[in-house]
Design an enzyme around this catalytic site. Structure first.
Site, mmCIF file in Angstrom:
data_model
loop_
_atom_site.group_PDB
_atom_site.id
_atom_site.type_symbol
_atom_site.label_atom_id
_atom_site.label_comp_id
_atom_site.label_asym_id
_atom_site.label_seq_id
_atom_site.Cartn_x
_atom_site.Cartn_y
_atom_site.Cartn_z
ATOM 1 N N LYS A 1 1.085 2.280 100.839
ATOM 2 C CA LYS A 1 1.950 3.236 100.168
ATOM 3 C C LYS A 1 3.434 2.859 100.254
ATOM 4 O O LYS A 1 3.816 1.908 100.927
ATOM 5 C CB LYS A 1 1.710 4.631 100.761
ATOM 6 C CG LYS A 1 0.302 5.134 100.495
ATOM 7 C CD LYS A 1 0.046 5.260 98.995
ATOM 8 C CE LYS A 1 -1.251 5.954 98.676
ATOM 9 N NZ LYS A 1 -2.374 5.052 98.403
HETATM 10 C C1 PLP Z 1 -3.517 9.332 94.487
HETATM 11 C C2 PLP Z 1 -3.978 9.300 95.901
HETATM 12 N N1 PLP Z 1 -4.373 10.454 96.476
HETATM 13 C C3 PLP Z 1 -4.787 10.488 97.762
HETATM 14 C C4 PLP Z 1 -4.836 9.339 98.520
HETATM 15 C C5 PLP Z 1 -5.356 9.426 99.914
HETATM 16 O O1 PLP Z 1 -4.439 8.966 100.889
HETATM 17 P P1 PLP Z 1 -4.980 8.356 102.254
HETATM 18 O O2 PLP Z 1 -5.522 7.000 101.978
HETATM 19 O O3 PLP Z 1 -3.752 8.325 103.132
HETATM 20 O O4 PLP Z 1 -6.017 9.288 102.768
HETATM 21 C C6 PLP Z 1 -4.433 8.119 97.972
HETATM 22 C C7 PLP Z 1 -4.466 6.898 98.779
HETATM 23 O O5 PLP Z 1 -4.933 5.873 98.454
HETATM 24 C C8 PLP Z 1 -4.002 8.093 96.619
HETATM 25 O O6 PLP Z 1 -3.626 6.962 96.039
#
Ligand code: PLP
Length: 226
Positions: free
Chosen positions: A179
């Site tokens: 991210k």
């Molecule tokens: C659009 C979106 N929502 C939610 C997530 C979930 O985040 P995490 O991987 O920190 O759980 C991601 C991560 O890849 C994402 O790209």
């Protein structure tokens, strides 16, 4: 893309050398408490709850918004699967709506997918592109449903002079390895709404009612040690 440098290494070393790794420091301000205050200020939201991932932030926010078994939650067809898994995690049903040429949730199709069971809409600000929040907020207000912004791919982005994540009823951010900002794995949810905040707090840690967060929970204040 993020850069992990000396500043980050020094911050981690500071925490390790303090020997205080717990989220709560019995009155002292922890790194996570400081981060929550700084993130809320940066995003322009009243409250922030730091959690383990963007997925956890989405789930905590849905619990905070009162979404539960049998409810429907509208999610865009183009997103990471966590956007649809979060409603499933609280017993709700993700309903997929189309994206438009912006690659974000199409307000027209989102409105078409609303039923009497719809409780929330999750616009996703994909690859940093803001969803059409004016139109989506109007749809949501017309049908009395909540809006949870999935800003997991848009940490720090803005729309119409406001930070993404601060426009809907709640927002969720990810700090996973890929991210805009990272701590390896991590996330945070934000909201202006006291009730949403308190419900998310207790969901993210049942101990919130007697640990350091308790002073922030009206229903838990009488449990706090004097
Ligand atoms: C659009 C979106 N929502 C939610 C997530 C979930 O985040 P995490 O991987 O920190 O759980 C991601 C991560 O890849 C994402 O790209």
């Amino acid at each position: 893309m993020y850069i992990i440098g000396k500043e980050e290494a020094d911050a981690v070393q500071r925490v390790i050398e303090s020997k205080k790794l717990f989220r709560y420091l019995d009155g002292d301000e922890s790194e996570s408490a400081r981060f929550e205050a700084e993130w809320a200020a940066k995003i322009g939201a009243r409250h922030a709850v730091a959690v383990t991932s963007g997925t956890a932030a989405l789930i905590a926010a849905l619990v905070g918004l009162g979404v539960g078994p049998g409810d429907e939650v509208i999610v865009p067809a183009y997103t990471f699967m966590a956007t649809a898994l979060a409603p499933l995690a609280v017993g709700a049903v993700p309903i997929i709506a189309e994206v438009d040429a912006s690659l974000t949730l199409d307000p027209v199709d989102a409105e078409r997918k609303i039923t009497p069971r719809t409780r929330a809409i999750i616009p996703v600000h994909m690859v940093g592109l803001p969803s059409n929040m004016d139109a989506l907020m109007a749809v949501a207000r017309r049908h009395n449903v909540k809006v949870l912004e999935d800003a997991c791919q848009a940490d720090g982005g803005s729309y119409g002079g406001k930070r993404l994540g601060s426009i809907g009823d709640a927002g969720a951010f990810s700090f996973n390895h890929y991210k805009i900002i990272t701590c390896g794995e991590g996330g945070v949810m934000v909201t202006d709404d006291e009730t949403v905040y308190h419900r998310a707090l207790v969901f993210h840690d049942g101990g919130s009612v007697f640990r350091d967060h308790a002073s922030r929970c009206p229903f838990a204040r009488n449990l706090v040690k004097k």
